[in-house]
Design an enzyme around this catalytic site. Structure first.
Site, PDB file in Angstrom:
ATOM      1  N   HIS A 406      27.960  19.450 -19.770  1.00 43.94           N
ATOM      2  CA  HIS A 406      28.659  18.534 -18.852  1.00 43.94           C
ATOM      3  C   HIS A 406      28.245  17.084 -19.049  1.00 43.94           C
ATOM      4  CE1 HIS A 406      30.251  21.758 -16.132  1.00 43.94           C
ATOM      5  NE2 HIS A 406      29.232  22.394 -16.651  1.00 43.94           N
ATOM      6  N   LYS A 592      32.835   9.418  -4.904  1.00 40.60           N
ATOM      7  CA  LYS A 592      32.093  10.173  -5.910  1.00 40.60           C
ATOM      8  C   LYS A 592      30.643   9.750  -5.840  1.00 40.60           C
ATOM      9  CE  LYS A 592      35.087   8.400  -8.958  1.00 40.60           C
ATOM     10  NZ  LYS A 592      35.660   9.434  -9.828  1.00 40.60           N
ATOM     11  N   ARG A 593      29.759  10.473  -6.532  1.00 39.19           N
ATOM     12  CA  ARG A 593      28.365  10.064  -6.578  1.00 39.19           C
ATOM     13  C   ARG A 593      28.284   8.610  -7.043  1.00 39.19           C
ATOM     14  NH1 ARG A 593      24.104  13.784  -5.516  1.00 39.19           N
ATOM     15  NH2 ARG A 593      22.784  12.107  -6.312  1.00 39.19           N
ATOM     16  N   LYS A 598      29.883   5.157 -13.303  1.00 40.88           N
ATOM     17  CA  LYS A 598      31.135   5.343 -12.557  1.00 40.88           C
ATOM     18  C   LYS A 598      31.695   4.009 -12.040  1.00 40.88           C
ATOM     19  CE  LYS A 598      29.841  10.022 -10.980  1.00 40.88           C
ATOM     20  NZ  LYS A 598      30.909  10.923 -11.480  1.00 40.88           N
ATOM     21  N   THR A 703      36.817  15.536 -11.701  1.00 39.67           N
ATOM     22  CA  THR A 703      37.666  16.584 -11.136  1.00 39.67           C
ATOM     23  C   THR A 703      38.351  16.123  -9.857  1.00 39.67           C
ATOM     24  OG1 THR A 703      35.603  17.488 -10.279  1.00 39.67           O
ATOM     25  CG2 THR A 703      36.616  18.654 -12.123  1.00 39.67           C
ATOM     26  N   LYS A 707      42.354  16.352  -7.926  1.00 40.59           N
ATOM     27  CA  LYS A 707      42.620  16.640  -6.509  1.00 40.59           C
ATOM     28  C   LYS A 707      43.538  15.578  -5.904  1.00 40.59           C
ATOM     29  CE  LYS A 707      38.112  18.773  -6.499  1.00 40.59           C
ATOM     30  NZ  LYS A 707      36.670  18.572  -6.281  1.00 40.59           N
TER      31      LYS A 707
HETATM   32  C1  Z16 Z   1      27.338  16.850 -12.634  1.00 42.09           C
HETATM   33  O1  Z16 Z   1      27.939  16.901 -11.450  1.00 42.09           O
HETATM   34  C2  Z16 Z   1      28.046  16.598 -13.797  1.00 42.09           C
HETATM   35  C3  Z16 Z   1      27.389  16.580 -14.990  1.00 42.09           C
HETATM   36  C4  Z16 Z   1      26.015  16.821 -15.040  1.00 42.09           C
HETATM   37  O2  Z16 Z   1      25.380  16.835 -16.197  1.00 42.09           O
HETATM   38  C5  Z16 Z   1      25.306  17.068 -13.902  1.00 42.09           C
HETATM   39  C6  Z16 Z   1      25.963  17.094 -12.717  1.00 42.09           C
HETATM   40 CL1  Z16 Z   1      25.109  17.453 -11.280  1.00 42.09          CL
HETATM   41  C7  Z16 Z   1      29.529  16.412 -13.699  1.00 42.09           C
HETATM   42  C8  Z16 Z   1      30.107  15.378 -14.622  1.00 42.09           C
HETATM   43  O3  Z16 Z   1      29.498  14.141 -14.418  1.00 42.09           O
HETATM   44  C9  Z16 Z   1      31.608  15.267 -14.347  1.00 42.09           C
HETATM   45  O4  Z16 Z   1      32.195  14.383 -15.248  1.00 42.09           O
HETATM   46  C10 Z16 Z   1      32.265  16.627 -14.483  1.00 42.09           C
HETATM   47  O5  Z16 Z   1      33.580  16.602 -14.006  1.00 42.09           O
HETATM   48  C11 Z16 Z   1      31.527  17.663 -13.670  1.00 42.09           C
HETATM   49  O6  Z16 Z   1      30.149  17.666 -13.967  1.00 42.09           O
HETATM   50  C12 Z16 Z   1      32.057  19.062 -13.919  1.00 42.09           C
HETATM   51  O7  Z16 Z   1      32.165  19.317 -15.279  1.00 42.09           O
END
Ligand code: Z16
Length: 859
Positions: A406, A592-593, A598, A703, A707
């Protein structure tokens, strides 16, 4: 715990699940109907339209069962009940249905050898459960009636539930969506995670505008959605020493042992009886406390080790991307992977198949590098406990695991691993020896090594996950391409390209359309003349809406739904903050975080730019401006100083801007505290436009963009992650793209490093905004300097490069919003083309490309 006084149990394995001795209850006669089918509490099975199945329960059944739970489970009186109690009773009543389905599903899957997939995720961001359970069981309307009969309102009771927030953000919510989709498609998929006592921290905003953190003791009230399984426990060892016996085998002993106790969370599929399981582990001391110290009068020491055992699953780490080399975090990761593997192996052993067939019955998906220790742990079990030779063991391992990446690479210091997990470190070094057989040049081998040289050495978890897995995937086309071209390049050369593939992320349309936006879901059903279940199970059916995009009557209804969702949000804001919002304004949302990549900073500086422009206008000019309300929400990691400064800037800018009599009717700004799944469910359906503006190449997928678009919000974003595929689906003329593309990013960063240009020259518009902030226009002169310096100095995330095109894109958004009919059409088209982003599709991709499992309907 009897072992305090029973010395014979000390040191003996307590894998209670293995020792279970089961019998049938004597005198058990199920309550059956004339056809011999078991009756209550199962409820009569209902066959929905389209042949989809659920359960039926009539309103009198419902009121009876709720009252029953009030009186027995809660031990309260029917004439003395508050909303919290009514919620609990309703939840327990719904749980009865889930339990029956869940039991039948497990029985069904156990009745013949079935291949299963396991989703190992350190995070499951589930949100609330009651509404979702009612939807998936098809009992929502009936319960609404039943609860009304009892003098409460279902809507109010739903609000009583606390979010299960066992995750940081996208990765954790993705895991939750995937569980929903697996259960809905009758796939034998189980989740494995940790039962944290405290979920993601609660966010408060202090008097100076900065983020404060409070604990999230979500289990303080009884949690009706989990089943403690005190009969399913495993011993987990830490520390100690490992002694080689012969060749590759070893004995690991000594150290500390803690107990893993299972808690099961039922995962109901939508419109099916199939109900899967999420198993969460809790750590407990193996022995209550240390008797020797206790007898010697040293009570503190006696409880010390039991406290340290309980600490393992006490709290979710609130860092989403960064890994600090914290021992407790590594302990969590091992505790969870070891317990899950022991459980998986026990279930496999019930099948009585040779161990070499393990991969024929078990697929394990590693959600990011967090569970990578499962690879050396399975090796340890096979080598040391099952007597499998190295090569055969490695063959089993590399046919069992699948790895989803990810983001970029976390690693663990070798000395810490050596101390905590000596046997696993040995195995990792042994894998290194295997690796040395790989052909290729030295530099390449060094890059591919599991060990990064340095002081200290580090274990590269992503490399380990890659070589120990059958396949590796990224989460959007661009992200997977980048993986193959950069961090996985050498492995692509070695293993071949086919090991590396893409599964674009997805979202569950049950929660992210029907549950959060019932009005839209209903309008779609009415328009397409389809039962909701049809498009909620096959989201591509939304394409049918395209036929209606020019129908003025439909456009009007479409706009009315959006308006009503904006009013719902405005109501929420008024109740929680006291602010009154103009719901005729454009709603612009970024939630978002908080992260530098971002670029919430780009957004807030854009807002300030707009504010300054409005201030420079004459009152006549201002009258022509379309009003806009900007919403932010999101948490910053508690140790992430720059991200926290961004929050402070947003909050303080809001305080000034919202009070300015000259502009407040045309521009207002809100930072909604304590972002959560439940808050997202209110914000997303209300948005006209949402922002996904990461520096190109940094957001693996995103994601929430899916939504928003599913709910008819338009997208303003960079050419990054899943934004690209969304634009491919809806057509570029329906999204607002800006900024540099991924291939340019590296060069630009290089320029910033070696040929810096002062910000006044590079981007005068941004420089002006930054100077205003710096001068203290939004209070606190000086405090924002470290944040502003990240832009003035090397500007790693390229705000100075993208600012002008960002402002230009915002202008295009404003212009497009003027032509409301065209805007509504864009909105309809966007929703209509979101079919690809259903997590049902994503799960099908995993089931076919990786797991090799099939749907298995209950008879
Ligand atoms: C996270 O939420 C994501 C990546 C990661 O290495 C650790 C965490 Cl906690 C996120 C990505 O930042 C995001 O782009 C992606 O949509 C999401 O993982 C699910 O794949």
């Amino acid at each position: 715990m009897t072992s305090i006084i029973d010395p014979s149990t000390i040191g003996k394995p307590q894998n209670t699940a293995r020792r279970r001795h089961v019998r049938t209850l004597t005198g058990y006669t199920p309550d059956t109907d004339e056809k011999g089918k078991e009756k209550w509490p199962r409820g009569d099975e209902k066959v929905w339209k389209d042949g989809l199945r659920g359960v039926d329960k009539d309103v009198p059944d419902i009121t009876r069962s709720v009252v029953h739970h009030v009186q027995t489970s809660l031990a309260r009186q029917a004439y003395n009940l508050d909303e919290a109690g009514a919620y609990q009773a309703a939840a327990l009543s719904v749980r009865d249905n889930l339990l029956v389905n869940w039991n039948e599903t497990q029985l069904h899957f156990n009745s013949k050898p079935t291949k299963r997939a396991y989703y190992l995720s350190l995070e499951f961001l589930m949100g609330r459960t009651l509404d979702n359970a009612l939807l998936n069981l098809g009992l929502k309307n009936k319960y609404a009636d039943g609860i009304t009969k009892l003098g409460f309102s279902l809507e109010d009771l739903l609000e009583q539930e606390r979010d299960a927030a066992l995750g940081n953000g996208g990765l954790g919510r993705l895991a939750a969506c995937y569980l929903d989709s697996s259960a809905s498609q009758e796939l034998p998929v189980w989740g494995y995670g940790l039962r944290y006592q405290y979920g993601i921290f609660q966010q408060l905003i202090g008097p100076d505008g900065s983020q404060l953190e409070a604990p999230d003791p979500w289990l303080q009230h009884d949690n009706p959605w989990e089943l403690p399984r005190s009969d399913v426990t495993y011993d987990i060892r830490f520390y100690g020493h490992s002694e080689r016996v012969d060749g590759m085998k070893a004995v690991w002993s000594g150290g500390q042992e803690v107990l893993a106790v299972a808690y099961d969370v039922m995962i109901p599929g939508y419109a099916t009886k199939n109900t899967n399981n999420l198993r969460l582990w809790e750590s407990k001391p193996k022995r209550g406390f240390d008797l020797n110290s206790f007898n010697a009068g040293d009570y503190e020491r006696a409880v010390e080790s039991s406290n340290s055992a309980a600490a393992i699953t006490s709290v979710l780490y609130p860092n989403d991307h960064t890994t600090f080399g914290k021992e407790l975090r590594l302990k969590q990761q091992y505790f969870w992977t070891a317990a899950s593997l022991a459980d998986i192996l026990r279930r496999f052993k019930n099948l009585d198949k040779p161990i070499s067939e393990f991969p024929e019955y078990v697929s394990i998906q590693l959600n990011d590098t967090h569970p990578t220790l499962a690879i050396p742990e399975l090796m340890r079990i096979l080598l040391d406990e099952e007597d499998v030779p190295w090569d055969a063991a490695w063959d089993i391992v590399t046919r069992t695991f699948f790895f989803t990446n990810h983001t970029v690479l976390p690693k663990w210091p070798v000395p810490l691993m050596q101390h905590l997990l000596p046997r696993h470190m040995q195995i990792i070094f042994d894998i290194v020896t295997v690796e040395k057989k790989f052909p290729g040049d030295r530099e390449k081998l060094a890059r591919m090594s599991l060990i990064e040289e340095g002081f200290p050495q580090n274990v590269r978890m992503a490399n380990l996950a890659c070589i120990g897995s059958r396949k590796v995937n990224g989460v959007a086309e661009l992200h997977s391409d980048l993986l193959r071209a950069t961090i996985m390049k050498d492995f692509v050369d070695f293993f071949g390209i086919s090991k590396f593939f893409n599964v674009t992320n997805g979202i569950t349309p049950r929660r992210w359309l029907d549950q959060c936006n019932p009005l839209l879901s209903q309008l779609i059903a009415d328009t397409l003349k389809l039962p909701k279940a049809t498009f909620l199970k096959d989201l591509t059916r939304l394409e049918g809406l395209l036929k209606f995009e020019d129908d003025p009557n439909f456009q009007k209804k479409w706009a009315a739904v959006k308006q009503s969702n904006k009013e719902r949000l405005a109501h929420y804001v008024q109740v929680t903050t006291g602010h009154i919002i103009n719901t005729k304004a454009m709603f612009d949302v970024q939630i978002k975080r908080l992260h530098e990549y971002k670029r919430q900073t780009l957004n807030i500086l854009g807002v300030i730019h707009r504010y300054l422009a409005l201030k420079a206008m004459t009152p006549e000019e201002r009258k022509k401006v379309n009003p806009k309300v900007v919403f932010f929400a999101g948490k910053a990691a508690p140790g992430y100083y720059i991200a926290k400064l961004t929050i402070r800037l947003i909050v303080n800018a809001a305080r000034i801007i919202n009070e300015d009599p000259e502009t407040k009717d045309i521009l207002s700004l809100f930072f909604l505290p304590d972002y959560s799944v439940s808050l997202a469910e209110i914000l997303i359906p209300a948005s006209d436009i949402s922002q996904h503006i990461s520096t190109a190449g940094t957001e693996a997928s995103g994601t929430s963009n899916m939504k928003f678009c599913l709910n008819g919000g338009l997208l303003l974003g960079t050419v990054d992650g899943a934004n690209i595929e969304i634009a491919e689906e809806v057509g570029e003329q329906n999204v607002f793209f800006f900024g540099h593309l991924t291939p340019a990013v590296e060069d630009l960063r290089y320029q910033h490093m070696y040929h810096p240009v002062p910000i006044e020259q590079k981007c005068p518009g941004l420089a002006k905004v930054i100077n205003e902030v710096s001068a203290g226009r939004f209070g606190d002169a000086g405090v924002y300097e470290p944040l502003l310096n990240t832009i003035r100095q090397n500007d790693y995330y390229l705000l100075t490069e993208d600012f002008d095109s960002y402002i230009q894109a915002l202008k295009l958004v404003d212009e497009a919003y003027q032509d409301r009919t065209e805007w509504i059409k864009k909105s309809i088209r966007t929703t209509a083309k979101m079919g690809k982003f259903s997590s049902d599709r994503a799960i099908q991709d995993y089931a076919q490309e990786c797991w090799n499992i099939e749907s298995n309907k209950l008879p």
